[in-house]
Write an enzyme that holds these catalytic residues in place. Structure first.
Site, PDB file in Angstrom:
ATOM      1  N   TYR A 118      30.659  47.386  38.339  1.00  0.00           N
ATOM      2  CA  TYR A 118      31.667  46.657  37.582  1.00  0.00           C
ATOM      3  C   TYR A 118      32.073  45.363  38.287  1.00  0.00           C
ATOM      4  O   TYR A 118      31.983  45.252  39.512  1.00  0.00           O
ATOM      5  CB  TYR A 118      32.941  47.497  37.439  1.00  0.00           C
ATOM      6  CG  TYR A 118      32.770  48.815  36.739  1.00  0.00           C
ATOM      7  CD1 TYR A 118      32.980  48.931  35.360  1.00  0.00           C
ATOM      8  CD2 TYR A 118      32.426  49.969  37.443  1.00  0.00           C
ATOM      9  CE1 TYR A 118      32.845  50.152  34.711  1.00  0.00           C
ATOM     10  CE2 TYR A 118      32.289  51.191  36.809  1.00  0.00           C
ATOM     11  CZ  TYR A 118      32.489  51.281  35.441  1.00  0.00           C
ATOM     12  OH  TYR A 118      32.352  52.482  34.810  1.00  0.00           O
ATOM     13  N   ARG A 125      40.578  51.255  37.244  1.00  0.00           N
ATOM     14  CA  ARG A 125      42.020  51.004  37.094  1.00  0.00           C
ATOM     15  C   ARG A 125      42.788  51.583  38.275  1.00  0.00           C
ATOM     16  O   ARG A 125      43.656  50.939  38.879  1.00  0.00           O
ATOM     17  CB  ARG A 125      42.539  51.668  35.823  1.00  0.00           C
ATOM     18  CG  ARG A 125      42.184  51.006  34.538  1.00  0.00           C
ATOM     19  CD  ARG A 125      42.805  51.750  33.376  1.00  0.00           C
ATOM     20  NE  ARG A 125      42.083  52.959  33.005  1.00  0.00           N
ATOM     21  CZ  ARG A 125      42.627  53.968  32.332  1.00  0.00           C
ATOM     22  NH1 ARG A 125      43.906  53.939  32.006  1.00  0.00           N
ATOM     23  NH2 ARG A 125      41.906  55.015  31.996  1.00  0.00           N
TER      24      ARG A 125
END
Length: 305
Positions: free
Chosen positions: A66, A178
């Protein structure tokens, strides 16, 4: 039609929305994704179609990569930019690059995470976000994940009362970026959240391998398959291969055990192997846990129908 669509998921759609759209485009009832991306997240989302839904677990187990933006100075209830702010601390002097890089390095390797309340993890048969929407907080199971690589990608940007920077993360399945952003903020002394996220790799599939919905629609109008569509064989090309003859293939299609000969000796105890016949993968096998020199089927993709 059986295969895997490497979708470049757009922001603003849930992963389930993408699956439903793929079902309509390919006129099939059978389709499923290989790892949820939140609505605000874009990037690589492999979607299995038809018989390829049987192989989704092998694609889901792969590592992910990511690019994320971490914002210091504000924490949210969802741990991303869509949530209500629940804690603030003004960033008057942002941490230095060196300080951030030291903190990032401390997360390399195996770490423990607690899934966010706004997530699809189930507790007592109910998804955490369902509890969260009812205003309930329940005890969440800790999970061990692996951060294979993590590094700073950008300069630190100073905003009004916050500061942000981008990172690149390669990690095991089940990692919540997150939550990682929140953990990074804690080590830097600030409430934090993940303000942007793009999945750039899922297993061996990269963002440049993926296709957009508009490209899929254009191809299907002309009767062509999009470039991002893989056969089951192409999707599982990384698995060890065993080629068998037609006689043995009939037994495999019925789910028979296989005695191991010299062709199978390279297979490890926890490995899975693709059984090929006439240029097709007809089944996936692994070593029997109790019977020596025996392989058992874990997925039969082609039957004798």
């Amino acid at each position: 039609m059986d295969g895997v669509l490497l979708l470049h998921k757009p922001r603003g759609m849930t992963s389930n929305d993408c699956v439903q759209k793929v079902r309509k485009l390919f006129r099939t009832k059978k389709a499923g994704h290989t790892g949820t991306l939140d609505p605000d997240v874009s990037g690589v989302l492999p979607i299995c179609i038809g018989k390829a839904t049987k192989i989704s677990s092998y694609l889901m187990a792969e590592n992910k990569e990511y690019i994320a933006e971490v914002t210091l100075g504000a924490a949210t209830e969802t741990e991303d930019a869509s949530g209500i702010i629940i804690a603030e601390k003004e960033v008057k002097l942002p941490p230095s690059k060196e300080e951030i890089e030291r903190v990032l390095e401390s997360f390399r390797g195996e770490i423990e995470q607690i899934p966010p309340m706004y997530s699809a993890v189930k507790v007592n048969g109910k998804k955490l976000y369902e509890y969260a929407r009812e205003g309930k907080v329940v005890e969440r199971p800790k999970r061990r994940v692996v951060i294979h690589a993590i590094h700073l990608l950008s300069d630190i940007k100073q905003h009004d009362k916050t500061a942000s920077f981008s990172i690149q993360v390669s990690c095991s399945k089940g990692t919540y970026i997150r939550t990682l952003a929140v953990m990074i903020g804690e080590k830097l002394g600030y409430p934090a959240h993940m303000s942007e996220l793009v999945r750039i790799r899922s297993g061996r599939f990269h963002l440049h391998d993926c296709v957009t919905f508009s490209a899929v629609e254009q191809c299907l109008k002309t009767g062509d398959l999009p470039n991002g569509f893989l056969t089951i064989e192409e999707a599982l090309n990384q698995l060890p291969k065993i080629k068998i003859n037609d006689t043995l293939a009939k037994k495999v299609k019925n789910g028979a055990m296989l005695e191991m000969n010299e062709d199978f000796q390279h297979i490890g105890q926890n490995d899975v192997v693709a059984i090929w016949n006439n240029r097709e993968i007809i089944a996936i096998y692994k070593k029997h846990s109790e019977k020596n020199n025996v392989l058992k089927p874990v997925k039969v993709l082609k039957t004798n129908e």
